[in-house]
Scaffold this motif. Structure first.
Motif, PDB file in Angstrom:
ATOM      1  N   LYS A  27       0.578  -1.063  -0.121  1.00 51.54           N
ATOM      2  CA  LYS A  27       0.214  -0.288   0.449  1.00 51.54           C
ATOM      3  C   LYS A  27       0.891   1.525  -0.178  1.00 51.54           C
ATOM      4  O   LYS A  27       0.410   2.318  -0.682  1.00 51.54           O
ATOM      5  N   VAL A  28       2.073   1.199   1.003  1.00 53.68           N
ATOM      6  CA  VAL A  28       2.805   2.116   0.438  1.00 53.68           C
ATOM      7  C   VAL A  28       3.335   2.625  -0.006  1.00 53.68           C
ATOM      8  O   VAL A  28       3.280   3.384  -0.966  1.00 53.68           O
ATOM      9  N   GLN A  29       4.047   1.343  -1.269  1.00 54.71           N
ATOM     10  CA  GLN A  29       4.568   1.513  -2.642  1.00 54.71           C
ATOM     11  C   GLN A  29       3.700   2.224  -3.528  1.00 54.71           C
ATOM     12  O   GLN A  29       4.028   2.743  -3.745  1.00 54.71           O
ATOM     13  N   ARG A  30       2.300   1.746  -3.142  1.00 52.79           N
ATOM     14  CA  ARG A  30       1.795   2.431  -4.761  1.00 52.79           C
ATOM     15  C   ARG A  30       1.176   3.812  -4.056  1.00 52.79           C
ATOM     16  O   ARG A  30       1.467   4.429  -4.978  1.00 52.79           O
ATOM     17  N   MET A  31       1.331   4.555  -2.762  1.00 54.45           N
ATOM     18  CA  MET A  31       1.360   5.615  -2.542  1.00 54.45           C
ATOM     19  C   MET A  31       1.872   6.354  -2.622  1.00 54.45           C
ATOM     20  O   MET A  31       1.886   7.954  -3.314  1.00 54.45           O
ATOM     21  N   ILE A  32       3.339   5.360  -2.974  1.00 59.09           N
ATOM     22  CA  ILE A  32       4.327   6.283  -3.712  1.00 59.09           C
ATOM     23  C   ILE A  32       4.101   7.184  -4.550  1.00 59.09           C
ATOM     24  O   ILE A  32       4.664   8.064  -5.300  1.00 59.09           O
ATOM     25  N   GLN A  33       4.312   5.500  -5.951  1.00 60.66           N
ATOM     26  CA  GLN A  33       4.057   5.526  -7.091  1.00 60.66           C
ATOM     27  C   GLN A  33       2.520   6.601  -7.447  1.00 60.66           C
ATOM     28  O   GLN A  33       3.066   7.466  -8.974  1.00 60.66           O
ATOM     29  N   GLU A  34       1.439   6.782  -6.918  1.00 57.90           N
ATOM     30  CA  GLU A  34       0.775   7.395  -7.207  1.00 57.90           C
ATOM     31  C   GLU A  34       0.641   8.978  -6.903  1.00 57.90           C
ATOM     32  O   GLU A  34       0.760   9.945  -8.072  1.00 57.90           O
ATOM     33  N   ARG A  35       1.561   9.210  -6.225  1.00 62.35           N
ATOM     34  CA  ARG A  35       2.042  10.770  -5.150  1.00 62.35           C
ATOM     35  C   ARG A  35       3.028  11.042  -6.249  1.00 62.35           C
ATOM     36  O   ARG A  35       3.515  12.376  -7.352  1.00 62.35           O
ATOM     37  N   MET A  36       4.167  10.335  -7.242  1.00 61.48           N
ATOM     38  CA  MET A  36       5.081  10.425  -7.956  1.00 61.48           C
ATOM     39  C   MET A  36       4.248  10.753  -9.079  1.00 61.48           C
ATOM     40  O   MET A  36       5.180  11.602 -10.057  1.00 61.48           O
ATOM     41  N   GLN A  37       3.687  10.098  -9.492  1.00 63.90           N
ATOM     42  CA  GLN A  37       3.146   9.857 -10.632  1.00 63.90           C
ATOM     43  C   GLN A  37       2.110  11.388 -11.439  1.00 63.90           C
ATOM     44  O   GLN A  37       2.441  12.346 -11.949  1.00 63.90           O
ATOM     45  N   LYS A  38       1.513  12.126  -9.947  1.00 59.17           N
ATOM     46  CA  LYS A  38       0.836  13.059  -9.670  1.00 59.17           C
ATOM     47  C   LYS A  38       2.146  14.183  -9.958  1.00 59.17           C
ATOM     48  O   LYS A  38       1.386  15.378 -11.342  1.00 59.17           O
ATOM     49  N   LEU A  39       3.021  14.344  -8.855  1.00 59.55           N
ATOM     50  CA  LEU A  39       4.367  15.558  -9.062  1.00 59.55           C
ATOM     51  C   LEU A  39       4.237  14.846 -10.575  1.00 59.55           C
ATOM     52  O   LEU A  39       4.457  16.861 -11.148  1.00 59.55           O
ATOM     53  N   GLN A  40       4.692  14.612 -11.598  1.00 58.76           N
ATOM     54  CA  GLN A  40       5.680  14.445 -12.750  1.00 58.76           C
ATOM     55  C   GLN A  40       4.704  14.763 -13.514  1.00 58.76           C
ATOM     56  O   GLN A  40       4.459  16.521 -14.738  1.00 58.76           O
ATOM     57  N   SER A  41       2.734  14.383 -13.617  1.00 59.73           N
ATOM     58  CA  SER A  41       2.164  14.679 -14.194  1.00 59.73           C
ATOM     59  C   SER A  41       1.835  16.347 -13.641  1.00 59.73           C
ATOM     60  O   SER A  41       1.461  17.448 -15.381  1.00 59.73           O
ATOM     61  N   THR A  42       1.862  16.550 -12.642  1.00 53.36           N
ATOM     62  CA  THR A  42       2.032  18.525 -12.682  1.00 53.36           C
ATOM     63  C   THR A  42       2.282  19.509 -12.820  1.00 53.36           C
ATOM     64  O   THR A  42       1.965  19.922 -13.412  1.00 53.36           O
ATOM     65  N   THR A  43       4.039  18.326 -13.218  1.00 51.37           N
ATOM     66  CA  THR A  43       4.495  19.457 -13.697  1.00 51.37           C
ATOM     67  C   THR A  43       5.143  19.748 -15.264  1.00 51.37           C
ATOM     68  O   THR A  43       5.499  20.527 -15.843  1.00 51.37           O
TER      69      THR A  43
END
Length: 400
Positions: A43-59
């Motif tokens: 779950k933590v890995q999924r949360m990290i991945q989701e946030r990384m993807q969100k940050l990347q898409s935002t940038t």
């Protein structure tokens, strides 16, 4: 043995002191706990991945929005400029119409007044004649003097004439005021939307800055590349223009990879096929140039300022920015003290951020990088006022 408060017990304690508690075997407890651990880790890995993807898409969205922002500013500026021009024309037309109608009304009123005054004079003359006729007491003489035509002179029909210019002006003023109020209300709504956009933009910019900062790298300046009129700090984190260096008289001091005309220096380390980020404090400097350059960037003589120069940099001068590749073309107005540089080698993008405001300054997009990229620093000379302060590479930890 385990009880439900995660304590490990021996068989004796289970039977004597914890007989009423729920217990399981150590093997069972271990299996359950490792399973839960695995689930939590996943779950933590999924949360990290989701946030990384969100940050990347935002940038990426922020960087891609740069040309759209420029077009939006150009179109909005054009439309608002036209609106201001139309309002000015309307104002001029309103003044012209009001003045012309006032002039026409005054001319009509003057003509009417002149005619009325003539009629009043005529009526007063008639009144006088009637009074004289009325004084005749001799009946025969009265009848002889009584005129054959109408006693009243020819006059205009006052019921057909109406002059209420002040009411017309009041009505026009009311209509204009109502229209202006509607326009001001629309402008108020536009300002509200702009304020909402501003708050939304601030949040997305801060998220983008946080995303970029995770790619921070350690930059150390390479003294072998520094122009002889530049001085570097011992740790390679600062560079400034030194008016008294004067190394040109010592040709042996000139190194093969040294900048000979541009007051520049590059970092020791090059980067390729990755993302990297660094921050530079420029303080109150009046001129500076910052960016990234290819290893093959020309260092002897003048660097041609063109998109093919191998240098992706912004140049600050007094109160505005231009790109090194497009001299004279302003891309941002204002002064910044702390600049972030984010490079996406694979994405072909170089972005510059005002760190204090978390606001974008400029982005190069769709760049083709075929070589390693080196951080490029040019503190410039002292031509435009006091400019002897250094450009300082600042670690993120010292600014948070």
């Amino acid at each position: 043995m385990l009880i439900n408060d995660n304590s490990v017990l021996c068989d004796f304690c289970v039977g004597s002191q914890h007989a009423s508690h729920k217990v399981v075997t150590v093997q069972r407890g271990y299996n359950d706990m490792t399973y839960q651990l695995g689930q939590t880790e996943a779950k933590v890995q999924r949360m990290i991945q989701e946030r990384m993807q969100k940050l990347q898409s935002t940038t990426e969205s922020l960087i891609q929005s740069e040309p759209e922002t420029k077009r939006m500013i150009e179109n909005s500026t054009r439309d608002l400029t036209k609106l201001v021009s139309d309002i000015k024309k309307t104002q001029e037309e309103l003044i012209k119409v009001v003045e012309e109608t006032q002039k026409t009304a005054e001319e009509q009123a003057k003509g009417f007044i002149t005619d009325i005054e003539k009629e009043i004079s005529g009526l007063m003359e008639t009144e006088k004649k009637l009074g004289e006729l009325k004084e005749i007491k001799d009946q025969v003489c009265f009848l002889q003097r009584y005129p054959n035509q109408s006693l009243l002179p020819h006059t205009m029909d006052l019921s057909t004439y109406s002059f209420n210019r002040h009411l017309q002006v009041q009505h026009m003023h009311k209509s204009v005021t109502s229209s202006i109020s509607q326009l001001l209300a629309l402008l108020g709504k536009l300002n509200e939307k702009i304020n909402r956009f501003s708050n939304s933009t601030d949040t997305s910019n801060e998220m983008a800055l946080r995303y970029m900062r995770q790619y921070e790298v350690n930059i150390v300046l390479d003294p072998d590349t520094a122009h002889p009129m530049l001085s570097l700090s011992a740790d390679g984190k600062q560079v400034w223009y030194n008016m008294g260096t004067g190394l040109w008289g010592h040709q042996s001091m000139v190194k093969p990879n040294m900048f000979t005309e541009h007051l520049a220096v590059v970092g020791r380390r090059g980067f390729s096929s990755c993302r990297f980020y660094f921050e530079v404090h420029v303080g109150q400097k009046t001129e500076w140039c910052l960016g990234v350059a290819t290893a093959s960037l020309q260092k002897t003589g003048a660097i041609i300022r063109s998109p093919s120069s191998g240098l992706w940099a912004i140049w600050f001068l007094l109160d505005k920015f231009e790109t090194f590749s497009s001299p004279g073309e302003s891309v941002y107005v204002g002064k910044v003290e702390h600049v972030g540089v984010f490079v996406d080698c694979d994405g072909g993008q170089v972005s510059f951020i005002d760190v204090v405001r978390a606001a974008p300054i400029y982005s190069f997009t769709e760049c083709l990088f075929t070589e390693e990229l080196y951080p490029y620093f040019n503190p410039c000379d002292n031509e435009y006022g006091s400019n002897l302060d250094p450009m300082i590479i600042v670690p993120i930890s010292s600014t948070e």
